[in-house]
Design an enzyme around this catalytic site. Structure first.
Site, short mmCIF file in Angstrom:
data_model
loop_
_atom_site.label_atom_id
_atom_site.label_comp_id
_atom_site.label_asym_id
_atom_site.label_seq_id
_atom_site.Cartn_x
_atom_site.Cartn_y
_atom_site.Cartn_z
N ASP A 55 50.80 41.21 41.55
CA ASP A 55 49.67 40.58 42.23
C ASP A 55 50.01 40.33 43.71
O ASP A 55 51.17 40.09 44.05
CB ASP A 55 49.34 39.26 41.54
CG ASP A 55 47.96 38.75 41.90
OD1 ASP A 55 47.20 39.49 42.56
OD2 ASP A 55 47.63 37.61 41.51
N GLY A 56 48.99 40.37 44.54
CA GLY A 56 49.16 39.98 45.94
C GLY A 56 49.09 41.12 46.94
O GLY A 56 49.32 40.89 48.14
N TRP B 2 48.74 40.51 51.01
CA TRP B 2 49.80 41.04 51.85
C TRP B 2 49.19 41.86 52.99
O TRP B 2 49.57 41.73 54.17
CB TRP B 2 50.72 41.91 50.99
CG TRP B 2 51.91 42.48 51.69
CD1 TRP B 2 53.13 41.90 51.85
CD2 TRP B 2 52.00 43.77 52.33
NE1 TRP B 2 53.97 42.74 52.54
CE2 TRP B 2 53.30 43.89 52.84
CE3 TRP B 2 51.10 44.83 52.50
CZ2 TRP B 2 53.73 45.02 53.52
CZ3 TRP B 2 51.52 45.96 53.18
CH2 TRP B 2 52.82 46.05 53.68
N ARG C 66 42.79 46.33 52.36
CA ARG C 66 43.44 46.08 51.07
C ARG C 66 44.19 47.32 50.56
O ARG C 66 45.24 47.23 49.93
CB ARG C 66 42.40 45.66 50.03
CG ARG C 66 41.71 44.35 50.39
CD ARG C 66 40.63 44.02 49.37
NE ARG C 66 41.17 43.98 48.03
CZ ARG C 66 41.84 42.94 47.51
NH1 ARG C 66 42.01 41.85 48.25
NH2 ARG C 66 42.30 42.99 46.29
N HIS D 266 47.91 48.15 48.56
CA HIS D 266 48.16 48.89 47.30
C HIS D 266 49.17 50.02 47.54
O HIS D 266 49.99 50.30 46.67
CB HIS D 266 46.85 49.45 46.75
CG HIS D 266 45.89 48.39 46.31
ND1 HIS D 266 46.27 47.32 45.55
CD2 HIS D 266 44.56 48.21 46.55
CE1 HIS D 266 45.23 46.53 45.33
NE2 HIS D 266 44.18 47.05 45.93
N GLU E 36 39.05 44.91 34.12
CA GLU E 36 38.17 44.18 35.04
C GLU E 36 38.22 44.74 36.47
O GLU E 36 37.32 44.49 37.27
CB GLU E 36 38.55 42.68 35.08
CG GLU E 36 38.19 41.91 33.82
CD GLU E 36 39.05 42.25 32.61
OE1 GLU E 36 40.26 42.48 32.79
OE2 GLU E 36 38.51 42.30 31.49
N ASN E 37 39.27 45.49 36.79
CA ASN E 37 39.44 45.97 38.17
C ASN E 37 38.38 46.99 38.61
O ASN E 37 38.22 47.25 39.80
CB ASN E 37 40.84 46.56 38.39
CG ASN E 37 41.94 45.53 38.48
OD1 ASN E 37 43.10 45.81 38.19
ND2 ASN E 37 41.61 44.31 38.87
N ARG F 57 48.93 32.37 35.70
CA ARG F 57 48.17 32.78 34.51
C ARG F 57 48.57 34.20 34.15
O ARG F 57 49.18 34.90 34.97
CB ARG F 57 46.65 32.68 34.75
CG ARG F 57 46.17 33.44 35.95
CD ARG F 57 44.65 33.35 36.12
NE ARG F 57 44.26 33.95 37.38
CZ ARG F 57 44.07 33.29 38.52
NH1 ARG F 57 44.20 31.98 38.56
NH2 ARG F 57 43.75 33.92 39.62
N SER G 232 46.22 36.52 32.75
CA SER G 232 45.09 37.42 33.03
C SER G 232 44.94 38.60 32.06
O SER G 232 44.90 39.76 32.48
CB SER G 232 45.21 37.96 34.46
OG SER G 232 45.20 36.90 35.38
C1 FPP Z 1 46.83 43.13 42.43
O1 FPP Z 1 46.76 42.76 43.77
C2 FPP Z 1 47.09 44.54 42.31
C3 FPP Z 1 46.31 45.43 41.66
C4 FPP Z 1 45.06 45.06 40.98
C5 FPP Z 1 46.63 46.84 41.65
C6 FPP Z 1 48.08 47.14 41.46
C7 FPP Z 1 48.31 48.46 42.02
C8 FPP Z 1 49.46 48.89 42.59
C9 FPP Z 1 50.71 48.13 42.65
C10 FPP Z 1 49.50 50.19 43.25
C11 FPP Z 1 48.83 51.25 42.48
C12 FPP Z 1 49.78 52.03 41.72
C13 FPP Z 1 49.42 52.90 40.78
C14 FPP Z 1 50.42 53.81 40.24
C15 FPP Z 1 48.03 52.99 40.26
P1 FPP Z 1 45.39 42.26 44.35
O2 FPP Z 1 44.70 43.41 44.98
O3 FPP Z 1 44.60 41.55 43.30
O4 FPP Z 1 45.91 41.26 45.44
P2 FPP Z 1 45.19 39.95 45.94
O5 FPP Z 1 45.11 39.01 44.77
O6 FPP Z 1 46.12 39.45 47.00
O7 FPP Z 1 43.86 40.33 46.46
#
Ligand code: FPP
Length: 241
Positions: free
Chosen positions: A27-28, A32, A40, A44, A74-75, A194, A196
């Site tokens: 997460d994060g 970042w 965003r 990633h 949910e994403n 959490r 999630s």
């Molecule tokens: C959560 O951060 C991250 C995700 C929902 C995606 C995770 C994806 C990767 C690490 C890279 C993708 C890699 C592959 C191989 C598919 P967030 O976006 O919810 O961060 P935030 O809470 O700070 O907004």
């Protein structure tokens, strides 16, 4: 010297039979990127690089099973451009896996309902699973994954098998993770406390570790710190120890 305190290097701890599986809620990425005034998607991209490094590092400390939560059920609610960017990273990640699976001995599994992906992507996911099946360190990448969805999927599979009464073992055998032990340790970055909808069934007795570090910044030292904390815990599994 000169009043500068040298950052203490963390201790690299090798895992033993009490730490077979670490799962990460990455997460994060968004925060970042925002801190850097970037979109965003930039977070990633860096998050995917961090994921490669952390998976490799876990292998080097003898953790033979790693699970990463890359995309939840949910994403899909995120803006289309962000979803597309993650799907593109996924495509690149599959290519990357082919460059390391033999060297790092990685057997990859994609946990989740693959039916939501395009037929082309689904075929690539299944091919990577088949091509890596001969290797032995398990990497689970949770994609279109949800813990509740997984349990419903398992129960429906049991109904199709004609079961009228089921056991815990029946459910376990029909989860996406039937090939590996439950996570001993679940790590979540970025300060949220959490889980999630991640590994709901399998995580029943997992030790939980939360850190404020944002996933793109998560380092080998942060793994060491989580492992060190894990080995301080007494796991009782409901019994008296
Ligand atoms: C959560 O951060 C991250 C995700 C929902 C995606 C995770 C994806 C990767 C690490 C890279 C993708 C890699 C592959 C191989 C598919 P967030 O976006 O919810 O961060 P935030 O809470 O700070 O907004």
């Amino acid at each position: 010297m000169f009043g500068i305190k040298k950052k203490q290097k963390s201790e690299k701890i090798m895992a033993d039979e009490n730490l077979k599986h670490i799962a990460f809620i990455m997460d994060g990425n968004g925060r970042w990127a925002k801190q850097k005034g970037m979109p965003r998607e930039f977070g990633h991209k860096k998050g995917a690089e961090t994921m490669k490094n952390i998976v490799r590092y876990c292998g080097s400390i003898n953790v033979n099973c790693v699970t990463v939560y890359a995309f939840s059920t949910e994403n899909w609610k995120r803006p289309e451009a962000e979803v597309n960017a993650i799907m593109e990273l996924l495509g690149q990640y599959i290519d990357y896996l082919y460059t390391v699976m033999e060297k790092d001995d990685i057997q990859v599994h994609f946990l989740g309902d693959k039916g939501r992906f395009t037929p082309e992507l689904r075929a690539r996911l299944e091919k990577a699973e088949a091509d890596s099946a001969k290797y032995s360190k398990i990497l689970n990448v949770a994609l279109n994954y949800g813990g509740r969805d997984e349990i419903v999927h398992a129960v429906n599979a049991l109904i199709k098998q004609g079961k009228t009464e089921i056991t815990e073992q029946d459910i376990e055998a029909n989860l996406y993770t039937s090939h590996c032990p439950p996570p001993d340790l679940i790590v979540r970055t970025a300060g949220e406390i959490r889980t999630s909808n991640f590994l709901m069934w399998q995580g029943a007795y997992s030790e939980l570790y939360f850190t404020d570090v944002l996933w793109p910044d998560f380092s080998e030292e942060d793994v060491d710190n989580a492992v060190k904390e894990y080995y301080k815990r007494t796991r009782r599994f409901g019994a008296v120890v």
